[in-house]
Design an enzyme around this catalytic site. Structure first.
Site, PDB file in Angstrom:
ATOM      1  N   ASP A  17     -49.725 -59.993 -82.670  1.00  0.00           N
ATOM      2  CA  ASP A  17     -51.591 -60.509 -82.758  1.00  0.00           C
ATOM      3  C   ASP A  17     -51.362 -62.140 -82.135  1.00  0.00           C
ATOM      4  O   ASP A  17     -49.999 -62.446 -81.900  1.00  0.00           O
ATOM      5  CB  ASP A  17     -52.032 -60.703 -84.631  1.00  0.00           C
ATOM      6  CG  ASP A  17     -53.236 -61.184 -83.964  1.00  0.00           C
ATOM      7  OD1 ASP A  17     -54.425 -60.516 -83.263  1.00  0.00           O
ATOM      8  OD2 ASP A  17     -53.610 -61.389 -85.506  1.00  0.00           O
ATOM      9  N   TRP A  22     -53.535 -66.431 -76.526  1.00  0.00           N
ATOM     10  CA  TRP A  22     -52.514 -66.532 -75.769  1.00  0.00           C
ATOM     11  C   TRP A  22     -53.226 -66.963 -74.079  1.00  0.00           C
ATOM     12  O   TRP A  22     -53.408 -67.755 -73.948  1.00  0.00           O
ATOM     13  CB  TRP A  22     -51.546 -65.756 -75.642  1.00  0.00           C
ATOM     14  CG  TRP A  22     -50.370 -66.094 -74.683  1.00  0.00           C
ATOM     15  CD1 TRP A  22     -49.778 -66.701 -74.833  1.00  0.00           C
ATOM     16  CD2 TRP A  22     -50.394 -65.906 -73.427  1.00  0.00           C
ATOM     17  NE1 TRP A  22     -48.588 -66.457 -73.996  1.00  0.00           N
ATOM     18  CE2 TRP A  22     -49.251 -66.193 -72.812  1.00  0.00           C
ATOM     19  CE3 TRP A  22     -51.498 -65.085 -72.499  1.00  0.00           C
ATOM     20  CZ2 TRP A  22     -48.825 -66.176 -71.488  1.00  0.00           C
ATOM     21  CZ3 TRP A  22     -50.779 -64.827 -71.082  1.00  0.00           C
ATOM     22  CH2 TRP A  22     -49.573 -65.362 -70.696  1.00  0.00           C
ATOM     23  N   HIS A  34     -52.734 -58.616 -73.270  1.00  0.00           N
ATOM     24  CA  HIS A  34     -52.366 -57.579 -73.701  1.00  0.00           C
ATOM     25  C   HIS A  34     -51.143 -57.728 -72.932  1.00  0.00           C
ATOM     26  O   HIS A  34     -49.705 -56.980 -73.070  1.00  0.00           O
ATOM     27  CB  HIS A  34     -53.123 -56.851 -73.679  1.00  0.00           C
ATOM     28  CG  HIS A  34     -54.255 -57.359 -74.699  1.00  0.00           C
ATOM     29  ND1 HIS A  34     -54.142 -57.874 -75.905  1.00  0.00           N
ATOM     30  CD2 HIS A  34     -55.653 -56.701 -74.156  1.00  0.00           C
ATOM     31  CE1 HIS A  34     -54.722 -58.024 -76.311  1.00  0.00           C
ATOM     32  NE2 HIS A  34     -56.286 -57.178 -75.429  1.00  0.00           N
ATOM     33  N   ASN A  65     -59.593 -51.555 -84.295  1.00  0.00           N
ATOM     34  CA  ASN A  65     -59.819 -51.956 -82.562  1.00  0.00           C
ATOM     35  C   ASN A  65     -60.804 -51.310 -81.997  1.00  0.00           C
ATOM     36  O   ASN A  65     -61.247 -52.133 -80.548  1.00  0.00           O
ATOM     37  CB  ASN A  65     -58.344 -51.845 -81.815  1.00  0.00           C
ATOM     38  CG  ASN A  65     -57.591 -53.375 -83.169  1.00  0.00           C
ATOM     39  OD1 ASN A  65     -56.280 -53.219 -82.835  1.00  0.00           O
ATOM     40  ND2 ASN A  65     -58.519 -54.623 -83.043  1.00  0.00           N
TER      41      ASN A  65
HETATM   42  C1  IPE Z   1     -53.966 -56.266 -85.751  1.00  0.00           C
HETATM   43  O1  IPE Z   1     -54.813 -57.222 -85.561  1.00  0.00           O
HETATM   44  C2  IPE Z   1     -54.348 -54.824 -85.086  1.00  0.00           C
HETATM   45  C3  IPE Z   1     -52.824 -55.117 -84.224  1.00  0.00           C
HETATM   46  C4  IPE Z   1     -52.583 -55.824 -83.915  1.00  0.00           C
HETATM   47  C5  IPE Z   1     -52.744 -53.843 -83.205  1.00  0.00           C
HETATM   48  P1  IPE Z   1     -56.357 -57.392 -85.227  1.00  0.00           P
HETATM   49  O2  IPE Z   1     -56.375 -58.828 -84.481  1.00  0.00           O
HETATM   50  O3  IPE Z   1     -57.091 -56.410 -84.663  1.00  0.00           O
HETATM   51  O4  IPE Z   1     -56.723 -58.057 -86.614  1.00  0.00           O
HETATM   52  P2  IPE Z   1     -57.575 -58.835 -87.588  1.00  0.00           P
HETATM   53  O5  IPE Z   1     -59.349 -58.488 -87.309  1.00  0.00           O
HETATM   54  O6  IPE Z   1     -57.650 -60.522 -87.302  1.00  0.00           O
HETATM   55  O7  IPE Z   1     -57.689 -58.315 -88.735  1.00  0.00           O
HETATM   56  C1  IPE Z   2     -53.785 -58.321 -81.216  1.00  0.00           C
HETATM   57  O1  IPE Z   2     -54.057 -59.383 -80.085  1.00  0.00           O
HETATM   58  C2  IPE Z   2     -53.011 -57.075 -80.103  1.00  0.00           C
HETATM   59  C3  IPE Z   2     -54.169 -56.553 -80.682  1.00  0.00           C
HETATM   60  C4  IPE Z   2     -54.985 -55.869 -81.858  1.00  0.00           C
HETATM   61  C5  IPE Z   2     -54.156 -54.896 -79.287  1.00  0.00           C
HETATM   62  P1  IPE Z   2     -55.239 -59.983 -80.294  1.00  0.00           P
HETATM   63  O2  IPE Z   2     -56.279 -59.008 -79.036  1.00  0.00           O
HETATM   64  O3  IPE Z   2     -55.535 -59.227 -81.425  1.00  0.00           O
HETATM   65  O4  IPE Z   2     -54.925 -61.139 -80.289  1.00  0.00           O
HETATM   66  P2  IPE Z   2     -56.425 -62.066 -80.780  1.00  0.00           P
HETATM   67  O5  IPE Z   2     -56.446 -62.589 -82.317  1.00  0.00           O
HETATM   68  O6  IPE Z   2     -57.155 -62.567 -80.467  1.00  0.00           O
HETATM   69  O7  IPE Z   2     -55.602 -63.717 -80.225  1.00  0.00           O
HETATM   70 MG    MG Z   3     -55.873 -60.577 -83.350  1.00  0.00          MG
END
Ligand code: IPE
Ligand code: IPE
Ligand code: MG
Length: 240
Positions: A17, A22, A34, A65
């Site tokens: 996460d 970042w 990503h 997601n």
């Molecule tokens: C969890 O992260 C899913 C993955 C890392 C793939 P999210 O960023 O989607 O989770 P929430 O929304 O903060 O709970």
């Molecule tokens: C985790 O990073 C990757 C996925 C959930 C695909 P995020 O995209 O959730 O990053 P933040 O939480 O918004 O920083």
């Molecule tokens: Mg996240």
């Protein structure tokens, strides 16, 4: 494989996460976070293998997601395409077998084909078992397992001893990867303190480790810190 050592977890699971934050910190589009996250995956697979971890599961895309913007979802799908089509040789060279867990049927057909190809081409690698959780949700996995059991039961394909009730052991046989042991350690990066629908059943007795590092900055050192923390834990499973 190194000799068995209980202070080294067999299965480490990571909720990767913080890619978006970042990128935001650097005034970059989220998808750049990503992209950078892929490098962290490569570093972590290598470090986990060298640390003697047998199974590494990585939460890459949850069933929730899809709620993100079409451009972010499209960017992530493009990244999965790129990763599984261009990294197979590198995985093989490292001895990494790659497998996927999740509701893969809902992914675009060309991606599903690439996933199957990557699984097939790395099937005989034994240095580490890497599990990428794609369109994965713990609730979805449990529901799919129960529905598959009910279907088998209605078709009378179960033996007498398996009918009519589900047991823990029987339910597990319907999970995405029924041979994967439960995660010993679940790591979540970026400072968020929740499971977000990851390994709900399998994580019942996992040790949890949280760090503030955003996923794109994660690597060998961070993994070592988590493993040191794990080695100090006392796992009781409800016992005294
Ligand atoms: C969890 O992260 C899913 C993955 C890392 C793939 P999210 O960023 O989607 O989770 P929430 O929304 O903060 O709970
Ligand atoms: C985790 O990073 C990757 C996925 C959930 C695909 P995020 O995209 O959730 O990053 P933040 O939480 O918004 O920083
Ligand atoms: Mg996240």
């Amino acid at each position: 494989m190194p000799e068995e050592n209980v202070s080294v977890p067999k299965h480490v699971a990571i909720i990767m996460d913080g890619n978006g934050r970042w990128a935001k910190k650097r005034h970059l589009p989220r998808v750049m976070g990503h992209h950078e996250g892929v490098r962290a995956v490569e570093r972590t697979v290598r470090a986990a293998r060298d640390a003697g971890i047998a199974h590494l599961s990585l939460y890459a895309f949850s069933t929730e997601n899809w709620k993100r913007s079409p451009s972010e979802v499209g960017g992530l799908m493009g990244l999965f395409r790129y990763y599984v089509s261009s990294k197979i040789d590198a995985l093989k060279a490292e001895g990494a077998r790659i497998r996927f867990a999740g509701n893969l049927a809902a992914l675009p057909e060309d991606i599903r084909q690439l996933l199957r190809k990557a699984e097939g081409e790395t099937a005989s690698c034994t240095a580490i078992d890497m599990v990428v959780c794609l369109n994965y949700g713990g609730r979805q996995e449990i529901l799919e397992a129960i529905n598959a059991f009910l279907e088998d039961r209605s078709r009378n394909t179960l033996s007498d001893s398996e009918r009519p009730y589900l047991t823990e052991e029987l339910l597990r046989r319907y999970f995405y990867l029924s041979d994967l042991p439960d995660p010993d350690l679940i790591i979540r990066t970026s400072g968020e303190l929740r499971m977000s629908n990851f390994w709900l059943w399998q994580g019942a007795y996992s040790e949890l480790y949280f760090c503030d590092t955003f996923w794109p900055d994660f690597g060998e050192e961070e993994l070592e810190k988590a493993l040191r923390s794990y080695a100090e834990r006392e796992r009781r499973y409800g016992g005294a």
